[in-house]
Write a protein that holds these residues in place. Structure first.
Motif, PDB file in Angstrom:
ATOM      1  N   THR A 215       1.033  -1.251  -0.312  1.00  0.00           N
ATOM      2  CA  THR A 215      -0.101  -0.186   0.087  1.00  0.00           C
ATOM      3  C   THR A 215       1.255   0.926  -0.023  1.00  0.00           C
ATOM      4  OG1 THR A 215      -1.622  -1.109   1.248  1.00  0.00           O
ATOM      5  CG2 THR A 215      -2.025   1.067   1.153  1.00  0.00           C
ATOM      6  N   LEU A 216       1.564   0.894   0.707  1.00  0.00           N
ATOM      7  CA  LEU A 216       2.205   2.574   0.818  1.00  0.00           C
ATOM      8  C   LEU A 216       3.985   2.665   0.177  1.00  0.00           C
ATOM      9  CD1 LEU A 216       2.142   3.078   4.699  1.00  0.00           C
ATOM     10  CD2 LEU A 216       1.184   4.438   2.562  1.00  0.00           C
ATOM     11  N   VAL A 217       4.471   1.483  -0.705  1.00  0.00           N
ATOM     12  CA  VAL A 217       5.598   0.911  -1.649  1.00  0.00           C
ATOM     13  C   VAL A 217       4.605   1.760  -3.275  1.00  0.00           C
ATOM     14  CG1 VAL A 217       6.747  -0.736  -2.643  1.00  0.00           C
ATOM     15  CG2 VAL A 217       6.071  -0.938  -0.204  1.00  0.00           C
ATOM     16  N   GLY A 218       3.593   1.636  -3.137  1.00  0.00           N
ATOM     17  CA  GLY A 218       3.563   2.470  -4.722  1.00  0.00           C
ATOM     18  C   GLY A 218       4.437   2.284  -5.825  1.00  0.00           C
TER      19      GLY A 218
ATOM     20  N   SER B 261      -1.889   5.285 -13.960  1.00  0.00           N
ATOM     21  CA  SER B 261      -2.505   6.360 -14.334  1.00  0.00           C
ATOM     22  C   SER B 261      -1.297   7.267 -14.605  1.00  0.00           C
ATOM     23  CB  SER B 261      -3.511   6.730 -13.514  1.00  0.00           C
ATOM     24  OG  SER B 261      -4.167   7.769 -13.570  1.00  0.00           O
ATOM     25  N   TRP B 262      -1.455   8.403 -13.741  1.00  0.00           N
ATOM     26  CA  TRP B 262      -0.710   9.480 -13.308  1.00  0.00           C
ATOM     27  C   TRP B 262       0.546   8.783 -12.806  1.00  0.00           C
ATOM     28  CZ3 TRP B 262      -2.150  10.166  -8.665  1.00  0.00           C
ATOM     29  CH2 TRP B 262      -3.367  10.118  -7.892  1.00  0.00           C
ATOM     30  N   ASN B 263       0.495   7.859 -11.844  1.00  0.00           N
ATOM     31  CA  ASN B 263       1.184   7.482 -10.461  1.00  0.00           C
ATOM     32  C   ASN B 263       2.735   7.022 -11.317  1.00  0.00           C
ATOM     33  OD1 ASN B 263      -0.255   7.630  -8.054  1.00  0.00           O
ATOM     34  ND2 ASN B 263      -2.196   6.214  -9.485  1.00  0.00           N
ATOM     35  N   THR B 264       3.989   8.104 -10.409  1.00  0.00           N
ATOM     36  CA  THR B 264       4.713   7.257 -10.410  1.00  0.00           C
ATOM     37  C   THR B 264       5.554   5.846 -10.735  1.00  0.00           C
ATOM     38  OG1 THR B 264       7.307   7.151  -9.856  1.00  0.00           O
ATOM     39  CG2 THR B 264       5.028   8.163  -8.403  1.00  0.00           C
ATOM     40  N   PRO B 265       6.216   5.494 -11.415  1.00  0.00           N
ATOM     41  CA  PRO B 265       6.525   4.185 -11.652  1.00  0.00           C
ATOM     42  C   PRO B 265       7.871   4.046 -10.151  1.00  0.00           C
ATOM     43  CG  PRO B 265       7.546   5.396 -13.611  1.00  0.00           C
ATOM     44  CD  PRO B 265       6.774   6.373 -12.967  1.00  0.00           C
ATOM     45  N   LEU B 266       7.988   4.663 -10.094  1.00  0.00           N
ATOM     46  CA  LEU B 266       9.457   4.652  -8.843  1.00  0.00           C
ATOM     47  C   LEU B 266       8.534   4.234  -7.248  1.00  0.00           C
ATOM     48  CD1 LEU B 266      11.544   7.662  -9.530  1.00  0.00           C
ATOM     49  CD2 LEU B 266      11.433   5.302 -10.557  1.00  0.00           C
TER      50      LEU B 266
ATOM     51  N   PRO C 263      13.323   3.985   3.951  1.00  0.00           N
ATOM     52  CA  PRO C 263      13.726   5.754   4.108  1.00  0.00           C
ATOM     53  C   PRO C 263      13.165   6.357   2.694  1.00  0.00           C
ATOM     54  CG  PRO C 263      15.947   4.585   4.520  1.00  0.00           C
ATOM     55  CD  PRO C 263      14.818   3.545   3.736  1.00  0.00           C
ATOM     56  N   VAL C 264      13.906   5.125   1.724  1.00  0.00           N
ATOM     57  CA  VAL C 264      13.646   6.124   0.289  1.00  0.00           C
ATOM     58  C   VAL C 264      12.525   6.190  -0.458  1.00  0.00           C
ATOM     59  CG1 VAL C 264      15.440   6.509  -1.733  1.00  0.00           C
ATOM     60  CG2 VAL C 264      16.140   5.173   0.045  1.00  0.00           C
ATOM     61  N   SER C 265      11.867   7.345   0.004  1.00  0.00           N
ATOM     62  CA  SER C 265      10.379   7.369  -0.734  1.00  0.00           C
ATOM     63  C   SER C 265      10.298   7.857  -1.369  1.00  0.00           C
ATOM     64  CB  SER C 265       9.590   8.263   0.501  1.00  0.00           C
ATOM     65  OG  SER C 265      10.331   9.157   0.979  1.00  0.00           O
ATOM     66  N   LEU C 266      11.238   7.403  -2.755  1.00  0.00           N
ATOM     67  CA  LEU C 266      10.428   7.876  -4.580  1.00  0.00           C
ATOM     68  C   LEU C 266       9.643   8.228  -5.127  1.00  0.00           C
ATOM     69  CD1 LEU C 266      13.569   5.438  -5.668  1.00  0.00           C
ATOM     70  CD2 LEU C 266      13.627   8.388  -5.493  1.00  0.00           C
ATOM     71  N   ALA C 267       8.493   7.702  -4.678  1.00  0.00           N
ATOM     72  CA  ALA C 267       7.202   7.577  -5.122  1.00  0.00           C
ATOM     73  C   ALA C 267       7.035   8.834  -4.417  1.00  0.00           C
ATOM     74  CB  ALA C 267       6.642   6.437  -4.423  1.00  0.00           C
ATOM     75  N   TYR C 268       6.906   9.007  -3.030  1.00  0.00           N
ATOM     76  CA  TYR C 268       6.718  10.491  -3.086  1.00  0.00           C
ATOM     77  C   TYR C 268       6.961  11.689  -3.283  1.00  0.00           C
ATOM     78  CZ  TYR C 268       3.569   7.704   0.606  1.00  0.00           C
ATOM     79  OH  TYR C 268       2.706   6.359   1.513  1.00  0.00           O
ATOM     80  N   TRP C 269       8.167  11.071  -3.053  1.00  0.00           N
ATOM     81  CA  TRP C 269       9.274  12.473  -3.830  1.00  0.00           C
ATOM     82  C   TRP C 269       8.190  12.982  -5.469  1.00  0.00           C
ATOM     83  CZ3 TRP C 269      14.267   9.796  -1.940  1.00  0.00           C
ATOM     84  CH2 TRP C 269      14.728  10.039  -0.879  1.00  0.00           C
ATOM     85  N   THR C 270       8.299  11.437  -6.062  1.00  0.00           N
ATOM     86  CA  THR C 270       7.969  12.166  -8.046  1.00  0.00           C
ATOM     87  C   THR C 270       6.256  11.583  -7.998  1.00  0.00           C
ATOM     88  OG1 THR C 270       8.238   9.378  -7.729  1.00  0.00           O
ATOM     89  CG2 THR C 270       9.876  10.968  -8.257  1.00  0.00           C
ATOM     90  N   SER C 271       5.808  12.440  -6.949  1.00  0.00           N
ATOM     91  CA  SER C 271       3.989  12.697  -7.016  1.00  0.00           C
ATOM     92  C   SER C 271       3.434  13.591  -6.700  1.00  0.00           C
ATOM     93  CB  SER C 271       3.371  11.971  -6.135  1.00  0.00           C
ATOM     94  OG  SER C 271       3.730  10.146  -6.693  1.00  0.00           O
ATOM     95  N   GLY C 272       4.915  14.181  -5.668  1.00  0.00           N
ATOM     96  CA  GLY C 272       3.518  15.756  -5.308  1.00  0.00           C
ATOM     97  C   GLY C 272       2.582  15.755  -4.357  1.00  0.00           C
TER      98      GLY C 272
END
Ligand code: SF4
Ligand code: SF4
Lengths: 201, 367
Positions: free
Chosen positions: B197-200, B280-285, B290-299
């Motif tokens: 869920t939180l990995v995205g 959709s508009w979700n990031t592939p990362l 701790p490296v929350s790439l998904a949050y960083w690249t979603s805004g």
């Protein structure tokens, strides 16, 4: 005759495999599109070593060099032409128009030493009709009519495809005609005099 | 109104880029140069082509059914363009966020067929009529597997709202109203016990959430090629063998509108594929510890950052699919009409039915 069934390879996975290999092929070409063919002369080492990349050239800016002895546009070195009319006679499409005027005296020699006795007030080649067969260059006794490697001579107006090779202006041509006419009149008069003298004698 | 103008501008922009890309991609794949003269690297070619079409004479055949003839391009384009209304462009930007977006989209796109028939019939030309019949037969047929493939995605997501489906496929899932307690499991199998869920990122895209959807993605993609009249299903046009299909009598701007509709359709079906299957508009990362790439690249939802990131990911995924469409066009030969129907009814439709069944079972047992 015994008929042999052609065995088709078929089946689902074969279809998938061939579809994918097709995609790979176009992708390979797309990737190689960074390379471009360079316009090289045929003797260049690189000429056959450009197997991939884009093969088309942006023509007016780049062009493949033509061979030195390429045979395209006709050129007549009118100074060497003895106006023998051979080229006009052999031309299969009759696109050479020559008119000749006899000179009153010898008007010089061509570069291979042939004497020139005729003027050419009209020497036109309609290159729009010419089929580049080269027959005219073969028969030309003084080798003054040649095919050059120039191939890019398209014109917007087709009238410009008629090449005028004569080196006489219309006035000069008229003058030469009159000279000839006068000479012929004089000769005719001289002949008449001689004839009259013989009759009396 | 603003959404309308924005969508139209965006669409026209993409179509111009696509028209240029198509020529360049085609050229490169065939070892040619493509347009080079107009603008740097020929980049103005597509724009100039539009200008040229605008200047051309608008010819309406004397014996044509004038009203039908004139209305058809408008209807065809409107049908496709209306489909864009429900596509979510970013987490917070949807032209029209309606709860039954998928249903609406399928319904409004079908109107296209009526436009094609109007064009073919109105032209009063037997070739146009035949062309229209072929187009309609193809589009109606391929709507079946496409619809079934979409249905399987809808069954997995339990929603007809494109925006909800989008939220489900990323780390922002719990920010959508009504999804606060939803969870994603790796491959949708709860038994594996890996909560994503939180990995995205890519792990929550629909084709990963339920790997079965990979099959329906392929089915949908093939069917969507047919729906937008793209090669290898471009027999409605077949401009090299026939005199072109239903649009043979059209000229000038009306022809441009028909082409615009075709290109818009390409964009639309790719967008739908991205929204339904590719996150959709979700990031592939993904977030990795701790490296929350998904949050960083979603805004952050509702702010500019999410609009920019969302738009970026959506468009880049769409462009990948569009490129694939172009590549397919320059790779595969055109299918014969019987092969086309064979593929649709005997291969894709049963497969799609099986996937729908599988998706139902998946939803019941796994998640
Ligand atoms: S090349 Fe052939 S066609 Fe052309 S002018 Fe000479 S003889 Fe005539
Ligand atoms: S054959 Fe040669 S020399 Fe004779 S008229 Fe023609 S160009 Fe002149």
């Amino acid at each position: 005759m015994e008929q042999k069934a052609i065995k088709h390879t078929s089946g689902f996975w074969f279809a998938i495999k061939s579809l994918l290999s097709g995609l790979a092929l176009t992708w390979r070409h797309f990737r190689k599109a960074r390379n471009r063919r360079t316009p090289e002369y045929v003797t260049d080492d690189n000429y056959f070593k450009q197997p991939d990349g884009l093969v088309t050239l942006t023509y007016p800016y780049e062009a493949l060099p033509v061979p030195d002895n390429g045979r395209y546009r006709l050129h007549n070195e009118i100074d060497d032409c003895i106006v023998c009319d051979l080229c006009a006679k052999i031309c299969p499409v009759n696109c050479i128009t020559i008119e000749s005027v006899k000179a009153t005296e010898e008007i010089g020699t061509t570069s291979d030493g042939t004497k020139k006795r005729l003027y050419a007030p009209v020497f036109d080649i309609d290159l729009a009709q010419c089929c580049y067969c080269g027959l005219c260059t073969t028969v030309c006794p003084t080798d003054c009519l040649t095919m050059t490697p120039v191939y890019d001579f398209a014109e917007v107006d087709i009238k410009n495809m008629v090449y005028h090779f004569t080196d006489l202006t219309p006035e000069q041509a008229e003058e030469k005609k009159q000279l000839l006419a006068r000479q012929q009149e004089e000769m005719a008069a001289a002949k008449a005099v001689a004839l009259a003298a013989r009759k009396q004698g | 109104m603003l959404a309308f103008v924005l969508t139209l501008v965006l669409l026209l922009g993409i179509v111009i880029v696509l028209a240029y890309a198509e020529r360049k991609v085609a050229a490169f794949m065939q070892d040619r140069l493509g347009p080079t003269e107009a603008g740097p690297y020929g980049s103005l070619q597509a724009v100039l082509d539009v200008l040229k079409l605008l200047q051309k004479e608008d010819i309406v055949p004397a014996a044509a059914d004038k009203n039908l003839f004139k209305l058809a391009p408008v209807l065809i384009f409107a049908a496709v363009f209306a489909g864009f209304a429900v596509i979510p462009f970013t987490p917070s930007l949807v032209p029209a966020g309606i709860g039954i977006g998928v249903f609406y989209l399928l319904a409004i796109i079908s109107l296209d067929v009526v436009g094609l028939l109007m064009a073919g019939w109105g032209s009063n030309n037997k070739y146009a009529m035949l062309g229209a019949m072929r187009s309609v037969a193809q589009i109606v047929s391929y709507e079946v597997p496409a619809g079934l493939a979409i249905l399987s995605a809808v069954m997995i997501c339990q929603s007809l709202d494109f925006q909800e489906i989008s939220y489900q496929q990323g780390a922002l899932i719990n920010q959508f109203p009504g999804q606060e307690y939803e969870m994603n499991w790796l491959f949708g199998i709860k038994a594996l016990g890996i909560n994503t869920t939180l990995v995205g990122g890519i792990t929550t895209w629909n084709i990963f959430r339920a790997p079965l959807l990979l099959v329906s993605f392929v089915i949908y993609f093939i069917a969507s090629l047919a729906e937008s009249n793209r090669a290898p299903f471009d027999i409605p046009e077949a401009e090299s063998e026939l005199v072109a299909g239903f649009h043979v009598e059209y000229s000038g701007f009306r022809f441009a509108v028909l082409f615009l509709a075709e290109y818009s359709m390409m964009v639309l079906v790719s967008l739908v594929a991205v929204v339904l299957f590719l996150g959709s508009w979700n990031t592939p990362l993904p977030n990795i510890g701790p490296v929350s790439l998904a949050y960083w690249t979603s805004g952050t939802v509702g702010e500019w950052s999410s609009i920019l990131w969302g738009g970026f990911w959506l468009l880049s995924k769409t462009f990948v699919l569009l490129f694939l469409q172009l590549q397919i066009r320059w790779t595969y030969p055109r299918l014969r009409v019987d092969q086309l129907m064979h593929l649709c009814w005997k291969v894709l439709t049963p497969l799609a039915l099986a996937v729908v069944l599988g998706a139902g079972i998946w939803r019941l047992l796994m998640v």
